[in-house]
Design an enzyme around this catalytic site. Structure first.
Site, PDB file in Angstrom:
ATOM      1  N   ARG A  55       0.847 -33.982 -50.797  1.00  0.00           N
ATOM      2  CA  ARG A  55       0.020 -33.918 -49.589  1.00  0.00           C
ATOM      3  C   ARG A  55      -1.210 -33.072 -49.867  1.00  0.00           C
ATOM      4  O   ARG A  55      -1.081 -31.886 -50.179  1.00  0.00           O
ATOM      5  CB  ARG A  55       0.832 -33.317 -48.432  1.00  0.00           C
ATOM      6  CG  ARG A  55      -0.017 -33.075 -47.204  1.00  0.00           C
ATOM      7  CD  ARG A  55       0.756 -32.515 -46.012  1.00  0.00           C
ATOM      8  NE  ARG A  55      -0.186 -32.289 -44.931  1.00  0.00           N
ATOM      9  CZ  ARG A  55      -0.402 -31.122 -44.341  1.00  0.00           C
ATOM     10  NH1 ARG A  55       0.314 -30.053 -44.667  1.00  0.00           N
ATOM     11  NH2 ARG A  55      -1.311 -31.010 -43.395  1.00  0.00           N
TER      12      ARG A  55
ATOM     13  N   HIS B  15      -8.274 -30.606 -42.527  1.00  0.00           N
ATOM     14  CA  HIS B  15      -7.556 -29.341 -42.681  1.00  0.00           C
ATOM     15  C   HIS B  15      -8.592 -28.217 -42.588  1.00  0.00           C
ATOM     16  O   HIS B  15      -8.811 -27.478 -43.546  1.00  0.00           O
ATOM     17  CB  HIS B  15      -6.785 -29.321 -44.008  1.00  0.00           C
ATOM     18  CG  HIS B  15      -5.664 -28.321 -44.061  1.00  0.00           C
ATOM     19  ND1 HIS B  15      -4.357 -28.647 -44.389  1.00  0.00           N
ATOM     20  CD2 HIS B  15      -5.642 -26.987 -43.843  1.00  0.00           C
ATOM     21  CE1 HIS B  15      -3.602 -27.568 -44.373  1.00  0.00           C
ATOM     22  NE2 HIS B  15      -4.354 -26.538 -44.049  1.00  0.00           N
TER      23      HIS B  15
ATOM     24  N   GLU C 114      -2.596 -28.962 -37.851  1.00  0.00           N
ATOM     25  CA  GLU C 114      -2.452 -27.753 -37.028  1.00  0.00           C
ATOM     26  C   GLU C 114      -3.601 -27.535 -36.046  1.00  0.00           C
ATOM     27  O   GLU C 114      -4.374 -26.573 -36.161  1.00  0.00           O
ATOM     28  CB  GLU C 114      -2.292 -26.520 -37.927  1.00  0.00           C
ATOM     29  CG  GLU C 114      -1.078 -26.602 -38.828  1.00  0.00           C
ATOM     30  CD  GLU C 114      -0.773 -25.284 -39.546  1.00  0.00           C
ATOM     31  OE1 GLU C 114      -1.619 -24.371 -39.513  1.00  0.00           O
ATOM     32  OE2 GLU C 114       0.323 -25.164 -40.116  1.00  0.00           O
TER      33      GLU C 114
ATOM     34  N   ASN D 103       4.648 -28.338 -39.412  1.00  0.00           N
ATOM     35  CA  ASN D 103       4.547 -27.205 -40.318  1.00  0.00           C
ATOM     36  C   ASN D 103       5.292 -26.043 -39.686  1.00  0.00           C
ATOM     37  O   ASN D 103       5.040 -25.697 -38.530  1.00  0.00           O
ATOM     38  CB  ASN D 103       3.083 -26.796 -40.536  1.00  0.00           C
ATOM     39  CG  ASN D 103       2.294 -27.869 -41.270  1.00  0.00           C
ATOM     40  OD1 ASN D 103       2.858 -28.836 -41.778  1.00  0.00           O
ATOM     41  ND2 ASN D 103       0.988 -27.687 -41.329  1.00  0.00           N
TER      42      ASN D 103
ATOM     43  N   TYR E  68       7.050 -22.029 -40.353  1.00  0.00           N
ATOM     44  CA  TYR E  68       7.168 -20.862 -41.223  1.00  0.00           C
ATOM     45  C   TYR E  68       8.120 -19.782 -40.732  1.00  0.00           C
ATOM     46  O   TYR E  68       8.829 -19.170 -41.525  1.00  0.00           O
ATOM     47  CB  TYR E  68       5.782 -20.230 -41.461  1.00  0.00           C
ATOM     48  CG  TYR E  68       4.897 -21.074 -42.348  1.00  0.00           C
ATOM     49  CD1 TYR E  68       4.900 -20.920 -43.720  1.00  0.00           C
ATOM     50  CD2 TYR E  68       4.089 -22.074 -41.810  1.00  0.00           C
ATOM     51  CE1 TYR E  68       4.112 -21.703 -44.548  1.00  0.00           C
ATOM     52  CE2 TYR E  68       3.290 -22.877 -42.633  1.00  0.00           C
ATOM     53  CZ  TYR E  68       3.321 -22.678 -44.003  1.00  0.00           C
ATOM     54  OH  TYR E  68       2.550 -23.463 -44.816  1.00  0.00           O
TER      55      TYR E  68
ATOM     56  N   GLU F 105       4.817 -28.804 -44.161  1.00  0.00           N
ATOM     57  CA  GLU F 105       4.638 -27.491 -44.796  1.00  0.00           C
ATOM     58  C   GLU F 105       5.807 -26.590 -44.436  1.00  0.00           C
ATOM     59  O   GLU F 105       6.226 -26.533 -43.284  1.00  0.00           O
ATOM     60  CB  GLU F 105       3.367 -26.767 -44.296  1.00  0.00           C
ATOM     61  CG  GLU F 105       2.069 -27.306 -44.797  1.00  0.00           C
ATOM     62  CD  GLU F 105       0.866 -26.519 -44.256  1.00  0.00           C
ATOM     63  OE1 GLU F 105       1.008 -25.302 -43.983  1.00  0.00           O
ATOM     64  OE2 GLU F 105      -0.192 -27.140 -44.118  1.00  0.00           O
TER      65      GLU F 105
END
Ligand code: GBH
Length: 466
Positions: free
Chosen positions: A84, A129, A175, A304, A306, A377
């Site tokens: 990606r 992005h 995002e 994504n 985290y 991600e």
């Protein structure tokens, strides 16, 4: 190295599960003024004193623009099936508009795509992005402009036209929350605006840009090219601080403000009720025409993820918290966020909470009728150094093993998770944090450009061999 765990772990994922690594253009390419590339808002932001750690920038970064073949070979060596990456809009249209079309930009991505395919790696291409052409910021106000979504669709059209014969996985926007909140709310990312109303306008235009690009793809390319297109959103998990009804509602509200903001319009046709109630007339209204554009506009759910925080009901008086830790415009959400002191933290100070990943996947599955999900991600920053040619990043291996374990649990609980991309393929320009924060599974020596697989890359390799 944790080889025992890895062989049994990989068997818990379907055979056609997509394993990949991820990067983005500004974070890795360098060659900022080569090949006809026009400046982006990140070039300008980096040149503004005080915005980026140590005054660093993506001018050279990992020099992927020149070293892409070596990078793709390292991926192939690891055994991943997908890569990606993102396209820099100002390499394709140097001033953001079609009149500044740049053939050298097309040629670069074309070579990169061919290189992926000849190494058995499927390109997953993100169109945006965060590196907006600077001219669009200056001339029309960037994402605040009503014209931006059409301009994005024209740029997307040219990408589909030139690459769509070989690229079958497209991500429109990466995002939108970060662009809105960090770029136009807190001002810590480009273009650096501080506002409590701009984020909602920007978010609306990002959604329309996504929708219009998807419409172009579906009308002109998808049938013939047979690819899929979607959007990737980010979300941290929000766990209720206590069992109280108030805190449970607070955590739910926090998730709706974080992810529902972007996913509800696409899957349910409107912004979440709690946002309408709390944000009032700062939240744009989705018209019938826009609803039709957005509803059903993502072939898959890109995520994504985290970290995790506790959420508690804050009442009217919300404590002002550190810019990075307040989860957006927290005063609009009436949320207090906190973490458990016992949780491990990465170098970003983000807590390592693997079960939060499973709960988030289950929340998405429940709210949006079990869509196909790709984690586009997931990863962590640790600054482990090279010693005798080895980077022993055991904490990163533990992070990946524990998050993947919870992904497998989610699949076993019925979540339709179809792929996973490690962030990141290599250490790179970590935005406002500069080069200090290393997310790579490959180490990069930024003075020489030398790449070294960390133990985490070797761990992935043995995982995928299983
Ligand atoms: C991604 O964004 C980006 O897509 C990528 O370019 C970037 O390099 C990568 O992550 C690593 O940063 O401060 O505890 O409140 C990450 C989005 C949003 C995730 C904010 C963490 C804050 C956690 N991030 N969130 S906290």
């Amino acid at each position: 190295m944790n080889r025992g765990v890895s062989t049994s772990l990989v068997k818990r994922f379907p055979d056609d599960f997509v394993w990949g690594t991820a990067t983005s253009s500004y974070q890795i390419e360098g060659a900022a003024s080569e090949g006809g590339r026009g400046p982006s808002i990140w070039d300008v932001f980096c040149a503004t004193p005080g915005k980026v750690e140590n005054g660093e920038s993506g001018d050279v970064a990992c020099d992927h623009y020149h070293r892409y073949e070596e990078d793709v070979k390292l991926m192939a060596e690891m055994g991943v099936r997908a890569y990606r990456f993102s396209i820099s809009w100002s390499r394709i249209f140097s001033d953001g508009t079609a009149s500044s079309f740049n053939q050298a930009g097309i040629d670069f991505y074309s070579r990169l795509i061919d290189c992926c395919l000849s190494n058995g790696i499927e390109p997953w291409v993100t169109l945006y992005h965060w590196d907006l052409p600077q001219n669009l910021q200056e001339s029309i106000g960037g994402w605040l402009s009503e014209d931006i979504s059409d301009l994005f669709a024209q740029y997307a059209d040219v990408c589909f036209q030139h690459f769509g014969d070989r690229v079958t996985h497209w991500i429109t926007v990466n995002e939108a929350w970060v662009v809105s909140i960090l770029g136009h709310g807190q001002g810590v990312f480009a273009p650096g605006h501080v506002s409590n109303s701009e984020p909602y306008k920007v978010a609306h235009n990002l959604l329309l840009a996504h929708g219009k690009a998807v419409r172009v793809y579906r009308e002109k390319y998808q049938t013939e090219q047979g690819g899929v297109i979607g959007i990737t959103n980010n979300c941290d998990w929000r766990e209720p601080l206590t069992e109280s009804v108030e805190d449970k509602e607070a955590a739910q509200r926090a998730l709706e403000f974080f992810l529902g903001w972007f996913a509800d319009p696409i899957y349910l046709g409107d912004y979440p009720e709690c946002m309408k109630a709390n944000v009032g007339d700062r939240l744009p209204v989705i018209s019938d025409e826009e609803r039709e554009l957005l509803l059903g506009s993502s072939d898959f759910f890109g995520l994504n993820h985290y970290t995790t925080m506790f959420a508690a009901h804050a009442g009217r008086e919300v404590k002002k918290q550190a810019v990075y830790g307040n989860g957006g415009l927290s005063e609009d959400q009436q949320i207090d966020l906190s973490v458990d002191e016992s949780w491990l933290k990465t170098d970003m100070q983000w807590a390592v909470v693997p079960w939060g990943c499973r709960k988030l996947l289950e929340w998405i599955s429940d709210r949006y009728q079990n869509p196909p999900i790709y984690i586009t991600e997931n990863g962590c920053a640790y600054d482990d150094e090279i010693v005798d040619g080895v980077v022993d990043d055991q904490r990163r291996v533990d992070y990946y093993a524990s998050y993947l374990n919870e992904c497998a649990n989610a699949i076993e609980n019925g979540v339709n998770l179809k792929g996973y991309f490690a962030w990141s393929f290599m250490d790179n320009f970590e935005w406002a944090s500069g080069y200090d924060k290393r997310f790579g599974i490959h180490h990069v020596d930024f003075s020489t450009g030398v790449r070294t697989p960390k133990n985490s890359a070797k761990w992935f390799k043995s995982l995928l061999r299983g």
